[in-house]
Design a protein around this motif. Structure first.
Motif, PDB file in Angstrom:
ATOM      1  N   GLU A 398      70.649   4.686  -8.159  1.00  6.49           N
ATOM      2  CA  GLU A 398      69.360   4.648  -7.461  1.00  6.49           C
ATOM      3  C   GLU A 398      68.986   3.209  -7.162  1.00  6.49           C
ATOM      4  OE1 GLU A 398      66.063   6.852  -8.922  1.00  6.49           O
ATOM      5  OE2 GLU A 398      67.275   8.533  -9.639  1.00  6.49           O
ATOM      6  N   GLU A 399      68.355   3.022  -5.996  1.00  5.20           N
ATOM      7  CA  GLU A 399      67.904   1.691  -5.595  1.00  5.20           C
ATOM      8  C   GLU A 399      66.546   1.810  -4.929  1.00  5.20           C
ATOM      9  OE1 GLU A 399      69.256  -1.708  -2.401  1.00  5.20           O
ATOM     10  OE2 GLU A 399      70.823  -0.704  -3.568  1.00  5.20           O
ATOM     11  N   ASN A 400      65.547   1.179  -5.544  1.00  7.54           N
ATOM     12  CA  ASN A 400      64.159   1.264  -5.055  1.00  7.54           C
ATOM     13  C   ASN A 400      63.695   2.712  -4.924  1.00  7.54           C
ATOM     14  OD1 ASN A 400      64.022  -1.564  -4.811  1.00  7.54           O
ATOM     15  ND2 ASN A 400      64.949  -1.469  -2.753  1.00  7.54           N
ATOM     16  N   GLY A 401      64.098   3.540  -5.881  1.00  8.24           N
ATOM     17  CA  GLY A 401      63.668   4.934  -5.891  1.00  8.24           C
ATOM     18  C   GLY A 401      64.442   5.837  -4.953  1.00  8.24           C
ATOM     19  N   ILE A 402      65.435   5.303  -4.220  1.00 12.06           N
ATOM     20  CA  ILE A 402      66.227   6.092  -3.289  1.00 12.06           C
ATOM     21  C   ILE A 402      67.575   6.414  -3.928  1.00 12.06           C
ATOM     22  CG2 ILE A 402      67.327   6.142  -1.013  1.00 12.06           C
ATOM     23  CD1 ILE A 402      65.176   4.298   0.001  1.00 12.06           C
ATOM     24  N   VAL A 403      67.980   7.664  -3.871  1.00 14.10           N
ATOM     25  CA  VAL A 403      69.244   8.102  -4.461  1.00 14.10           C
ATOM     26  C   VAL A 403      70.406   7.655  -3.570  1.00 14.10           C
ATOM     27  CG1 VAL A 403      70.622  10.092  -5.153  1.00 14.10           C
ATOM     28  CG2 VAL A 403      68.171  10.055  -5.614  1.00 14.10           C
ATOM     29  N   LEU A 404      71.374   6.923  -4.168  1.00 12.21           N
ATOM     30  CA  LEU A 404      72.547   6.447  -3.435  1.00 12.21           C
ATOM     31  C   LEU A 404      73.822   6.879  -4.150  1.00 12.21           C
ATOM     32  CD1 LEU A 404      71.330   2.776  -2.731  1.00 12.21           C
ATOM     33  CD2 LEU A 404      71.115   4.757  -1.238  1.00 12.21           C
ATOM     34  N   ASP A 405      73.838   8.058  -4.717  1.00 14.10           N
ATOM     35  CA  ASP A 405      74.962   8.511  -5.531  1.00 14.10           C
ATOM     36  C   ASP A 405      76.257   8.560  -4.721  1.00 14.10           C
ATOM     37  OD1 ASP A 405      73.050   8.814  -7.398  1.00 14.10           O
ATOM     38  OD2 ASP A 405      73.137  11.002  -7.514  1.00 14.10           O
ATOM     39  N   PRO A 406      77.299   7.800  -5.115  1.00 17.22           N
ATOM     40  CA  PRO A 406      78.609   7.980  -4.488  1.00 17.22           C
ATOM     41  C   PRO A 406      79.226   9.313  -4.928  1.00 17.22           C
ATOM     42  CG  PRO A 406      78.432   5.843  -5.590  1.00 17.22           C
ATOM     43  CD  PRO A 406      77.283   6.668  -6.048  1.00 17.22           C
ATOM     44  N   LEU A 407      79.892   9.957  -4.004  1.00 18.88           N
ATOM     45  CA  LEU A 407      80.556  11.229  -4.299  1.00 18.88           C
ATOM     46  C   LEU A 407      82.036  11.106  -3.970  1.00 18.88           C
ATOM     47  CD1 LEU A 407      77.984  13.750  -2.838  1.00 18.88           C
ATOM     48  CD2 LEU A 407      78.616  13.579  -5.227  1.00 18.88           C
ATOM     49  N   LYS A 408      82.863  11.742  -4.800  1.00 15.04           N
ATOM     50  CA  LYS A 408      84.302  11.752  -4.566  1.00 15.04           C
ATOM     51  C   LYS A 408      84.815  13.155  -4.850  1.00 15.04           C
ATOM     52  CE  LYS A 408      86.782   8.279  -5.907  1.00 15.04           C
ATOM     53  NZ  LYS A 408      87.560   7.314  -6.732  1.00 15.04           N
ATOM     54  N   ALA A 409      85.637  13.665  -3.925  1.00 15.89           N
ATOM     55  CA  ALA A 409      86.193  15.001  -4.081  1.00 15.89           C
ATOM     56  C   ALA A 409      87.698  14.934  -3.892  1.00 15.89           C
ATOM     57  CB  ALA A 409      85.574  15.966  -3.073  1.00 15.89           C
ATOM     58  N   THR A 410      88.418  15.685  -4.680  1.00 15.91           N
ATOM     59  CA  THR A 410      89.868  15.809  -4.524  1.00 15.91           C
ATOM     60  C   THR A 410      90.201  17.272  -4.284  1.00 15.91           C
ATOM     61  OG1 THR A 410      90.202  16.087  -6.916  1.00 15.91           O
ATOM     62  CG2 THR A 410      90.284  13.840  -6.040  1.00 15.91           C
ATOM     63  N   HIS A 411      91.224  17.482  -3.442  1.00 18.19           N
ATOM     64  CA  HIS A 411      91.556  18.854  -3.081  1.00 18.19           C
ATOM     65  C   HIS A 411      93.035  18.896  -2.684  1.00 18.19           C
ATOM     66  CE1 HIS A 411      90.864  22.916  -2.237  1.00 18.19           C
ATOM     67  NE2 HIS A 411      90.429  22.866  -0.988  1.00 18.19           N
ATOM     68  N   ALA A 412      93.623  20.066  -2.752  1.00 18.49           N
ATOM     69  CA  ALA A 412      95.000  20.272  -2.319  1.00 18.49           C
ATOM     70  C   ALA A 412      95.046  21.516  -1.456  1.00 18.49           C
ATOM     71  CB  ALA A 412      95.929  20.413  -3.521  1.00 18.49           C
ATOM     72  N   VAL A 413      95.580  21.369  -0.238  1.00 16.71           N
ATOM     73  CA  VAL A 413      95.584  22.454   0.731  1.00 16.71           C
ATOM     74  C   VAL A 413      97.016  22.722   1.156  1.00 16.71           C
ATOM     75  CG1 VAL A 413      94.680  23.276   2.924  1.00 16.71           C
ATOM     76  CG2 VAL A 413      93.316  21.724   1.526  1.00 16.71           C
TER      77      VAL A 413
END
Length: 586
Positions: A398-413
């Motif tokens: 969070e920065e100045n009350g704003i959510v900045l969450d990094p997201l990472k996803a892994t998948h196999a297709v």
């Protein structure tokens, strides 16, 4: 804000000839609804009425709405220095001027018009004269009285008979009063000479029992007196009064029947009113339960009147509606085959020479360095979703009350290559086939064969504000340094600025997103050729998003947790569908 005339509450705001406040017109932003938000409207203040039009050019087509200011309540907003609200009973207009000075100007002008509309003022008396009110009331009463008996023909006939009987009775009374007066006048002035010489056998006097004597009246009329038929008059009078009584009896009978009919109508209307009131109460309760508010005070922002639970419920309900609409559209839609040939991989292996080439190369190297790192030993990454081959991680920032969450996803297709996945993720020609959150988009500039600048707006999820994004999208092929490692395909999207980008009222979000794909091939049995059953695409998707505005942290995290897995499933299923039965493109 362009204005027709200015108003500051001084003597200059009053027309010297009419004594009325001058007309004021200009552009104000008006809150329309939760879908379109604030829209510029041409607003006119005239004759104690505030009206608005879609634009100044459309005034000739009539106003879109108006408010009488006699009982209006003007409320400057507590936090927004340019906004003020006008409410009349249950109707509320939310308005915004371009700056605080114009807001003050409008408020003072509206208050001046409102003051001039007071019932006790001289101008008000001129406009609302008592004779006009009395005339209107009398006309309304007359119309009501007439319309009340439109269907009562029998009752009207009986009332007409009553009028006839009344006229006859009045004439009979006048006749009786006149004849009786003449008769009394005659008897008062009679003397003995007015009677003929007629005597009884015992003299000209009649002796009473008390010993007195009285003159006998002759059986004939006195001299000069007209004869009066009292018996005939009495019979006529009796017949008239009998007719009146009979007609009254009929009127009473008809009115009793009419009263029963009207009572039934009243009972029905009361029952209808009761049902409407119950429905209104039920609707208000449902409205409170759903937390569906239409005003701007309930929009996204630190001063929003919606608490986090209500905000989350509203967002979730909006997303559910969008999912249902999308499911219906997918079931009804027959996809037309798009002729979008996939270029050979060598076309995407060059760095490029455009003005953003250095920035693109920097982003690519950063993603290759950090995005492919294993998250098993990093305690900051939290596993939030695990469904089969797909895993989604999040790191809370969070920065100045704003959510900045990094997201990472892994998948196999299975059955697709990294080249194919990255191509369909980057190609703008098929973007709307799989991306359901976009309302519209356009390519602002084509930098090269593998880099474009795109502007897109996302569908609004009320009560959150609508977002737009301006970003550079580049696709690259990175050759493996080790012959045993697979080549890597990568699409990176990151926010940039551009002079030709559209401007609107959306909140501008900032993004840094990457889709990184590698193709793994398992050897086929015997001398068989490689088929799609032998290939597997490993996908790493990373997203760093700055929403650009305030929203409850719990809501943003819950929505991200819900939407990212759905996005990956939807996109990879689309790629499998598009590549099924086609030659494999490595």
């Amino acid at each position: 804000m362009s204005e027709k005339s200015s108003s500051s509450g001084s003597d200059e705001d009053v027309d010297p000839e009419s004594g009325q406040p001058v007309e004021l017109g200009g552009i104000l932003s008006k809150w329309t609804n939760y879908i379109h938000g604030w829209q510029d409207r041409w607003v006119v203040l005239k004759n104690n009425t505030l009206s608005y039009y879609k634009s100044e050019d459309e005034r000739e087509y009539g106003c879109r709405g108006s408010l009488c200011l006699s009982k209006a309540v003007i409320t400057p907003h507590e936090f927004d220095e340019c906004r003020f609200d006008i409410s009349v009973n249950d109707s509320v207009w939310y308005l915004r001027a371009e700056d605080p000075e114009h807001r003050l100007q409008w408020i003072e002008s509206i208050e001046l018009h409102k003051a001039e509309s007071g019932y006790g003022s001289e101008t008000s008396l001129r406009r609302h004269g008592s004779m006009l009110s009395l005339t209107s009331a009398a006309s309304a009463l007359s119309a009501t009285s007439t319309s009340s008996f439109k269907k009562g023909h029998r009752l009207r006939e009986k009332l007409a008979e009553m009028e006839t009987f009344r006229d006859i009775l009045c004439r009979q009374v006048d006749t009786l009063q006149k004849d009786t007066g003449n008769l009394w006048h005659k008897f008062t002035f009679l003397d003995e000479d007015d009677f003929p010489n007629t005597t009884r056998p015992d003299g000209e006097y009649n002796h009473n029992n008390n010993g007195s004597k009285e003159k006998l009246f002759p059986p004939t009329s006195p001299k000069g007196m007209n004869g009066i038929d009292f018996k005939g008059e009495a019979i006529t009078f009796k017949a008239t009064t009998a007719g009146i009584l009979s007609t009254l009896s009929h009127c009473i009978e008809l009115m009793v029947k009419r009263e029963d009919s009207w009572q039934k109508r009243v009972d029905k209307e009361l029952e209808k009113r009761r049902r409407v009131e119950d429905a209104y109460k039920s609707a208000m309760n449902e409205l409170k339960k759903k937390s569906h508010y239409g005003g701007p005070d309930y929009e996204e922002g630190p001063n929003s009147l919606i608490n986090e639970d209500e905000f989350f419920d509203a967002v979730e309900a909006a997303l559910d509606r969008q999912d249902k609409i999308e499911e219906q559209c997918q079931s009804d839609k027959v996809r037309k085959p798009r002729l979008t040939p996939v270029p050979p991989g060598d076309a995407y292996s060059t760095i490029g020479t455009h003005r953003y080439a250095t920035k693109v190369e920097e982003m690519v190297q950063n993603h290759m360095t950090y995005s492919l790192q294993d998250m098993g030993g990093d305690a900051n990454w939290q596993l939030v979703i695990e469904e089969g081959e797909m895993k989604v991680y999040r790191r809370e920032v969070e920065e100045n009350g704003i959510v900045l969450d990094p997201l990472k996803a892994t998948h196999a297709v299975k059955g697709v290559t990294g080249h194919e996945v990255c191509h369909y993720f980057w190609d703008t020609a098929v973007r709307l086939d799989w991306e359901t959150t976009i309302e519209n988009f356009n390519v602002v500039e084509t930098l090269s064969d593998n880099a474009v600048i795109v502007y897109q707006t996302h569908k609004r999820v009320w009560p959150a504000s609508q977002r737009d994004v301006l970003y550079l999208s580049a696709i690259r092929k990175l050759f493996a340094t080790n012959e045993n490692d697979p080549d890597t395909w990568l699409v990176c999207n990151f926010s940039v600025d551009h002079d030709n980008a559209p401007t609107n009222r959306c909140v501008r979000a900032k993004i840094n997103v990457a889709m990184i794909c590698q193709t793994l091939v398992s050897p086929p049995e015997g001398d068989k050729e490689i088929s799609r059953d032998n290939i597997l695409c490993k996908i790493t998707y990373v997203a760093n998003v700055n929403p650009g505005g305030w929203a409850p942290a719990s809501v943003l995290r819950a929505v991200a947790k819900r939407e990212y897995p759905k996005f990956l499933k939807r996109f990879t299923s689309y790629v499998q569908e598009k590549t099924a039965g086609k030659p494999i493109l490595f």
